[in-house]
Design an enzyme around this catalytic site. Structure first.
Site, PDB file in Angstrom:
ATOM      1  N   HIS A 225      36.749  41.966  47.299  1.00 14.84           N
ATOM      2  CA  HIS A 225      36.629  41.673  48.828  1.00 14.84           C
ATOM      3  C   HIS A 225      35.922  41.181  49.801  1.00 14.84           C
ATOM      4  O   HIS A 225      35.131  41.757  50.803  1.00 14.84           O
ATOM      5  CB  HIS A 225      36.104  42.947  48.851  1.00 14.84           C
ATOM      6  CG  HIS A 225      36.557  44.423  48.020  1.00 14.84           C
ATOM      7  ND1 HIS A 225      36.375  45.707  47.967  1.00 14.84           N
ATOM      8  CD2 HIS A 225      38.365  44.466  48.019  1.00 14.84           C
ATOM      9  CE1 HIS A 225      37.766  46.382  46.392  1.00 14.84           C
ATOM     10  NE2 HIS A 225      38.670  45.842  47.739  1.00 14.84           N
TER      11      HIS A 225
ATOM     12  N   HIS B 180      42.144  44.400  38.507  1.00 14.00           N
ATOM     13  CA  HIS B 180      42.041  45.377  39.354  1.00 14.00           C
ATOM     14  C   HIS B 180      43.623  45.933  39.290  1.00 14.00           C
ATOM     15  O   HIS B 180      44.430  44.915  38.293  1.00 14.00           O
ATOM     16  CB  HIS B 180      41.870  44.667  41.116  1.00 14.00           C
ATOM     17  CG  HIS B 180      43.091  43.923  41.615  1.00 14.00           C
ATOM     18  ND1 HIS B 180      44.626  43.401  41.086  1.00 14.00           N
ATOM     19  CD2 HIS B 180      42.951  42.551  41.507  1.00 14.00           C
ATOM     20  CE1 HIS B 180      45.033  43.039  41.347  1.00 14.00           C
ATOM     21  NE2 HIS B 180      44.122  41.736  42.167  1.00 14.00           N
TER      22      HIS B 180
ATOM     23  N   HIS C 129      44.744  52.494  49.952  1.00 14.38           N
ATOM     24  CA  HIS C 129      44.798  53.620  49.590  1.00 14.38           C
ATOM     25  C   HIS C 129      45.352  54.957  49.972  1.00 14.38           C
ATOM     26  O   HIS C 129      44.450  56.004  49.808  1.00 14.38           O
ATOM     27  CB  HIS C 129      43.307  53.038  48.768  1.00 14.38           C
ATOM     28  CG  HIS C 129      43.350  51.777  48.548  1.00 14.38           C
ATOM     29  ND1 HIS C 129      42.047  51.352  48.128  1.00 14.38           N
ATOM     30  CD2 HIS C 129      44.379  50.681  48.321  1.00 14.38           C
ATOM     31  CE1 HIS C 129      41.595  49.821  47.659  1.00 14.38           C
ATOM     32  NE2 HIS C 129      42.786  49.528  48.021  1.00 14.38           N
TER      33      HIS C 129
ATOM     34  N   GLU D 149      50.507  40.070  47.122  1.00  9.43           N
ATOM     35  CA  GLU D 149      50.593  41.363  47.678  1.00  9.43           C
ATOM     36  C   GLU D 149      52.461  41.837  47.655  1.00  9.43           C
ATOM     37  O   GLU D 149      52.022  41.369  49.119  1.00  9.43           O
ATOM     38  CB  GLU D 149      49.816  41.825  48.118  1.00  9.43           C
ATOM     39  CG  GLU D 149      49.651  43.288  47.820  1.00  9.43           C
ATOM     40  CD  GLU D 149      47.932  44.150  48.513  1.00  9.43           C
ATOM     41  OE1 GLU D 149      47.727  43.376  49.062  1.00  9.43           O
ATOM     42  OE2 GLU D 149      47.730  45.406  48.545  1.00  9.43           O
TER      43      GLU D 149
HETATM   44  N1  GLY Z   1      44.214  45.292  51.057  1.00  9.02           N
HETATM   45  C1  GLY Z   1      42.886  46.405  49.697  1.00  9.02           C
HETATM   46  C2  GLY Z   1      44.223  46.272  49.008  1.00  9.02           C
HETATM   47  O1  GLY Z   1      45.278  45.336  48.359  1.00  9.02           O
HETATM   48  O2  GLY Z   1      44.156  47.316  48.242  1.00  9.02           O
HETATM   49 MN    MN Z   2      47.176  46.608  48.280  1.00  9.42          MN
HETATM   50 MN    MN Z   3      46.241  44.265  49.921  1.00  8.45          MN
END
Ligand code: GLY
Ligand code: MN
Ligand code: MN
Length: 438
Positions: free
Chosen positions: A241, A348, A359, A406
């Site tokens: 983060h 994670h 989220h 992502e």
């Molecule tokens: N940007 C927050 C996450 O990827 O969960």
């Molecule tokens: Mn995310």
């Molecule tokens: Mn993210």
């Protein structure tokens, strides 16, 4: 801003779910002081947005499915010409009724006096306890008052039900207008990441990239980032983060950008990692190839009937296998999965729901079991590998490398739609964009 009929349909669906014996109280979170007398910009609570589209602070929505009149009640800030000169126009009580579908609207300050009456003689109060102490106290006070009136026929609800039971289940399955907003958010976000890749040459600062990203969001009509933009160069990419975004980018750095535009209140959530000088070094390439192959195969698994847990277990296995072949871990694959040592480099989860909140809401398990994906659900797929700069027990060439990839994926009837497909992630593509002159 959606058609008011969209919000009316959502309220109807929610009222149907809670039934005639229930009542729902859905409220804004308080405005927050930033420093001195300056406030943080207000952002409406997503439950209020979902049910009304109403963006003003100090708003309470009360849904009373069993009532004969005043089924949809709103408490809002009344019109105030003097204050509106400073803080902007308010919809007021008339606006709440005419434009936002309230059957009745009252001034926000009257909530405390009217709440007991509005929730009386219901079985279940659908209300999110624990988010706002002052509102919790008001609700408890209303319940206590009704308890004293029981002999006079005004009973308090018997149970308080968390919005996760019904409202958040509705929010989990995205309707076409929500997917439309998410597609738009994803398209703007893809453009912003590509702009950052072009700008992020050695010598540029992380905050310059943050600036071009947030500029691209606003220029395209988004409300800004849906969460704090992360721009981490070099070993900053290994801090999950990292939002300081204040370092210079060095020749040879990988840059990890995690940023998502919020559009019509829905946010995208994209991470890309790329070489500032336009060439992955050999060790960077090995890590990148591993994360990319893992991410693509996990995206392919995201279809109806699969679970987020299965996607995650797939990533754990593929990444742990890769960690062993890179020499980050030693021993057998099964042992390293079982003893969780892969968590040193992949700490994670792989996915979360995405929507009005980055989220987003919605249960991850049902009846204690991982929840099967269904059409309309939107999730991220975001495996990563983070090798700390001071990890002395790994080959030195991998220290300080952080890679995450992502994408945002909407589940469809026969598979999925990658909402963020326009954002480059193939290695050669990234190298070409990063080498291009600006
Ligand atoms: N940007 C927050 C996450 O990827 O969960
Ligand atoms: Mn995310
Ligand atoms: Mn993210």
């Amino acid at each position: 801003m959606f058609d008011p009929a969209v919000f009316a349909a959502r309220r109807d669906a929610y009222m149907q779910a809670i039934g005639p014996a229930g009542v729902a109280v859905v409220r804004s979170l308080p405005e927050r002081l930033r420093n001195g007398d300056a406030m943080h910009p207000f952002r409406q609570h997503s439950d209020v947005l979902y049910l009304t589209g109403f963006v003003e602070p100090d708003t309470t929505l009360i849904l009373r499915p069993g009532a004969e009149t005043e089924r949809v009640v709103m408490f809002v800030r009344p019109r105030d010409p003097e204050l509106e000169v400073w803080d902007g126009k308010r919809a007021g009580l008339e606006g709440a009724k005419e434009r936002y579908g309230a059957d009745a609207a009252y001034p926000a300050v009257e909530l405390g006096g009217k709440l007991a009456e509005l929730i009386a003689n219901t079985e279940e109060l659908h209300y999110a306890v624990g988010l706002d102490d002052a509102m919790d106290a008001m609700v408890m006070h209303a319940i206590a008052r009704l308890r004293k009136l029981e002999k006079k026929g005004r009973r308090p609800p018997r149970a308080i039900v968390d919005p996760r039971a019904h409202l958040h289940e509705l929010r989990l399955k995205k309707r076409p207008e929500e997917l439309h907003a998410l597609r738009k958010a994803a398209a703007i976000t893809a453009e912003a990441h590509t702009a950052a890749m072009r700008l992020g040459k050695p010598g540029a600062f992380e905050h310059e990239l943050e600036a071009v990203i947030n500029y691209t969001f606003r220029k395209a009509g988004g409300s800004g980032p849906g969460y704090a933009t992360i721009v981490g160069a070099g070993e900053n990419a290994t801090i999950l983060h990292y939002i300081e975004n204040r370092c210079a980018i060095a020749d040879g750095d990988l840059v990890l950008v995690d940023a998502g535009c919020e559009y019509d209140h829905y946010t995208a959530d994209i991470t890309r990692t790329w070489p500032a000088n336009g060439r992955f070094s050999a060790p960077q390439k090995k890590v990148y190839d591993l994360v990319l192959a893992t991410q693509k195969s996990a995206v392919a698994l995201a279809k109806p009937g699969a679970t987020i847990d299965e996607l995650h277990q797939h990533c754990v296995r593929a990444l742990t296998e890769g960690m062993l072949s890179l020499g980050l871990l030693t021993g057998s694959l099964e042992d390293r999965i079982t003893d969780l040592s892969y968590k040193k480099f992949f700490m994670h989860g792989t996915s979360h729901w995405l929507g009005l909140d980055v989220h987003d809401v919605g249960a991850y398990t049902v009846g204690g079991k991982a929840r099967p994906l269904e059409p309309g659900m939107v999730l991220t797929v975001e495996p990563g590998l983070y090798i700390a700069a001071d990890a002395t027990d790994v080959p030195p060439e991998y220290r300080g490398i952080g890679v995450r990839i992502e994408d945002d994926v909407a589940i469809t009837a026969d598979g999925n739609e990658v909402l963020t497909a326009a954002c480059p992630k193939e290695l050669e593509e990234l190298e070409a964009i990063c080498r291009a002159q600006v």
